[in-house]
Design a protein around this motif. Structure first.
Motif, PDB file in Angstrom:
ATOM      1  N   GLY A  80       0.781  -1.228   0.000  1.00  0.00           N
ATOM      2  CA  GLY A  80       0.000   0.000   0.000  1.00  0.00           C
ATOM      3  C   GLY A  80       0.810   1.274   0.000  1.00  0.00           C
ATOM      4  N   ALA A  81       2.139   1.161  -0.214  1.00  0.00           N
ATOM      5  CA  ALA A  81       3.016   2.345  -0.247  1.00  0.00           C
ATOM      6  C   ALA A  81       2.777   3.197   0.999  1.00  0.00           C
ATOM      7  N   ASP A  82       2.396   4.475   0.815  1.00  0.00           N
ATOM      8  CA  ASP A  82       2.273   5.380   1.970  1.00  0.00           C
ATOM      9  C   ASP A  82       0.863   5.434   2.555  1.00  0.00           C
ATOM     10  N   ALA A  83       0.019   4.508   2.184  1.00  0.00           N
ATOM     11  CA  ALA A  83      -1.338   4.483   2.741  1.00  0.00           C
ATOM     12  C   ALA A  83      -1.315   4.236   4.245  1.00  0.00           C
ATOM     13  N   ARG A  84      -2.398   4.628   4.894  1.00  0.00           N
ATOM     14  CA  ARG A  84      -2.543   4.431   6.333  1.00  0.00           C
ATOM     15  C   ARG A  84      -3.747   3.526   6.597  1.00  0.00           C
ATOM     16  N   LEU A  85      -3.554   2.585   7.499  1.00  0.00           N
ATOM     17  CA  LEU A  85      -4.602   1.638   7.870  1.00  0.00           C
ATOM     18  C   LEU A  85      -4.752   1.636   9.382  1.00  0.00           C
ATOM     19  N   TRP A  86      -5.966   1.884   9.853  1.00  0.00           N
ATOM     20  CA  TRP A  86      -6.275   1.810  11.279  1.00  0.00           C
ATOM     21  C   TRP A  86      -7.279   0.684  11.510  1.00  0.00           C
ATOM     22  N   LEU A  87      -6.952  -0.209  12.423  1.00  0.00           N
ATOM     23  CA  LEU A  87      -7.854  -1.280  12.834  1.00  0.00           C
ATOM     24  C   LEU A  87      -8.428  -0.913  14.196  1.00  0.00           C
ATOM     25  N   LEU A  88      -9.752  -1.028  14.331  1.00  0.00           N
ATOM     26  CA  LEU A  88     -10.424  -0.477  15.506  1.00  0.00           C
ATOM     27  C   LEU A  88     -10.804  -1.518  16.553  1.00  0.00           C
ATOM     28  N   GLY A  89      -9.993  -2.575  16.670  1.00  0.00           N
ATOM     29  CA  GLY A  89     -10.174  -3.504  17.777  1.00  0.00           C
ATOM     30  C   GLY A  89     -10.972  -4.750  17.450  1.00  0.00           C
ATOM     31  N   ASP A  90     -10.983  -5.682  18.395  1.00  0.00           N
ATOM     32  CA  ASP A  90     -11.627  -6.994  18.303  1.00  0.00           C
ATOM     33  C   ASP A  90     -11.007  -7.852  17.202  1.00  0.00           C
ATOM     34  N   TYR A  91      -9.774  -8.261  17.463  1.00  0.00           N
ATOM     35  CA  TYR A  91      -9.033  -9.133  16.556  1.00  0.00           C
ATOM     36  C   TYR A  91      -9.301 -10.598  16.879  1.00  0.00           C
ATOM     37  N   VAL A  92      -9.685 -10.869  18.117  1.00  0.00           N
ATOM     38  CA  VAL A  92      -9.791 -12.239  18.631  1.00  0.00           C
ATOM     39  C   VAL A  92     -11.249 -12.615  18.891  1.00  0.00           C
TER      40      VAL A  92
ATOM     41  N   GLY B 257       6.965   3.454   4.110  1.00  0.00           N
ATOM     42  CA  GLY B 257       6.475   4.816   4.235  1.00  0.00           C
ATOM     43  C   GLY B 257       4.995   4.911   4.553  1.00  0.00           C
ATOM     44  N   GLY B 258       4.355   3.768   4.811  1.00  0.00           N
ATOM     45  CA  GLY B 258       2.956   3.757   5.194  1.00  0.00           C
ATOM     46  C   GLY B 258       2.792   3.591   6.684  1.00  0.00           C
ATOM     47  N   GLU B 259       1.584   3.220   7.104  1.00  0.00           N
ATOM     48  CA  GLU B 259       1.315   3.128   8.536  1.00  0.00           C
ATOM     49  C   GLU B 259       0.180   2.140   8.785  1.00  0.00           C
ATOM     50  N   VAL B 260       0.384   1.245   9.732  1.00  0.00           N
ATOM     51  CA  VAL B 260      -0.676   0.372  10.226  1.00  0.00           C
ATOM     52  C   VAL B 260      -0.745   0.556  11.726  1.00  0.00           C
ATOM     53  N   GLN B 261      -1.906   0.970  12.219  1.00  0.00           N
ATOM     54  CA  GLN B 261      -2.115   1.196  13.642  1.00  0.00           C
ATOM     55  C   GLN B 261      -3.333   0.406  14.091  1.00  0.00           C
TER      56      GLN B 261
END
Length: 275
Positions: free
Chosen positions: A39-51, A75-79
């Motif tokens: 995703g190059a410099d794209a940003r991805l935020w995951l908002l919980g409940d993985y399990v 140069g991207g971001e996963v939070q």
């Protein structure tokens, strides 16, 4: 204030559906056919409940941790935010069958966790690296004018009146070993439904209270599925749902109820806000 022009994606409540998350990320061009960040410099935020609820919650956490490193290198971001099911999993791990006076759950935290979709394989495979990752998750963030939280509740305010205060207060709660405190914490972060009857003209409007307190123009949450809590038929889940006069975006597609992992791009550039 600056405006970040890089793509911003959000997704919530994967609940162990590792293959479905991989398919969604690949379909959006954020990962390649091998599941690596593309995703190059794209940003991805995951908002919980993985399990919980699905077949491989620990695998989902492992994928998110791996993608975070790969995205940062590109140069991207996963939070990733903390969800109530991560809190319940930790409670089952730390407190087991401990009960609290007045609480009718006879098999304690482990029984309550199992009742709400806990999977024995997630608990068995939960390692120190996963625990460290979970307890380091923030509970909320403001990104490009969006207030990102897991649960559709105002009870985050019980931890403070700024994003930093809420995140610090929840981080402190995760270090406690007091059973009564953990029970109250689990109940607080599992609260839902605060925004569905909100009207902008109301003096106690819940949405305005959250946005005025923490910042942002639109509140984005998971936790309450479009399928069960908003009445969207599983086969009709296609996009996130805006409600409360357009000020709230619900993104839990109810994958474990027959819906889908609903990866959503927040396209409109908005002013960034300090967190």
């Amino acid at each position: 204030m600056t405006v970040d022009q890089t793509p911003l994606f959000v997704v919530a409540d994967v609940h162990g559906h590792r293959a479905e998350l991989r398919d969604a990320l690949h379909g959006a061009g954020l990962t390649d056919a091998d599941g690596r960040w593309s995703g190059a410099d794209a940003r991805l935020w995951l908002l919980g409940d993985y399990v919980d609820r699905g077949p491989d919650g620990i695998g989902v956490i492992d994928d998110v941790r791996r993608l975070a490193g790969q995205a940062a290198s590109a140069g991207g971001e996963v939070q990733a935010l903390l969800g109530n099911h991560e809190v319940q999993l930790l409670a089952a791990h730390l407190l087991g069958t401990t009960t609290v006076p007045g609480w009718p759950q006879q098999d304690g935290f482990r029984g309550a966790w199992a009742r709400f979709g806990g999977r024995e394989d997630d608990l068995r495979r939960l390692g120190d690296e996963h625990i460290s990752w979970i307890v380091s998750r923030p509970a909320m963030a403001v990104v490009d004018g969006y207030l990102l939280v897991h649960s559709d509740t105002t009870r985050y305010r019980e931890f403070g009146d700024s994003v930093a205060a809420v995140n610090a207060g929840i981080a402190a709660a995760l270090t406690s070993r007091d059973a009564a405190g953990w029970l109250a914490f689990c109940q607080l972060i599992s609260d839902r439904g605060a925004f569905r009857d909100s009207e902008p003209a109301s003096p106690d409007d819940a949405v305005a209270t959250m946005l005025d307190t923490y910042g942002g123009e639109v509140l984005v949450h998971g936790h309450s599925t479009l399928t069960k809590h908003f009445g969207v038929a599983p086969g009709d889940v296609r996009e996130a749902l805006r409600y409360a006069d357009g000020r709230v975006l619900a993104i839990d597609g109810g994958v474990y109820e027959g819906g889908r992992v609903l990866l959503t791009r927040l396209d409109e550039p908005r002013p960034s806000a300090a967190t």
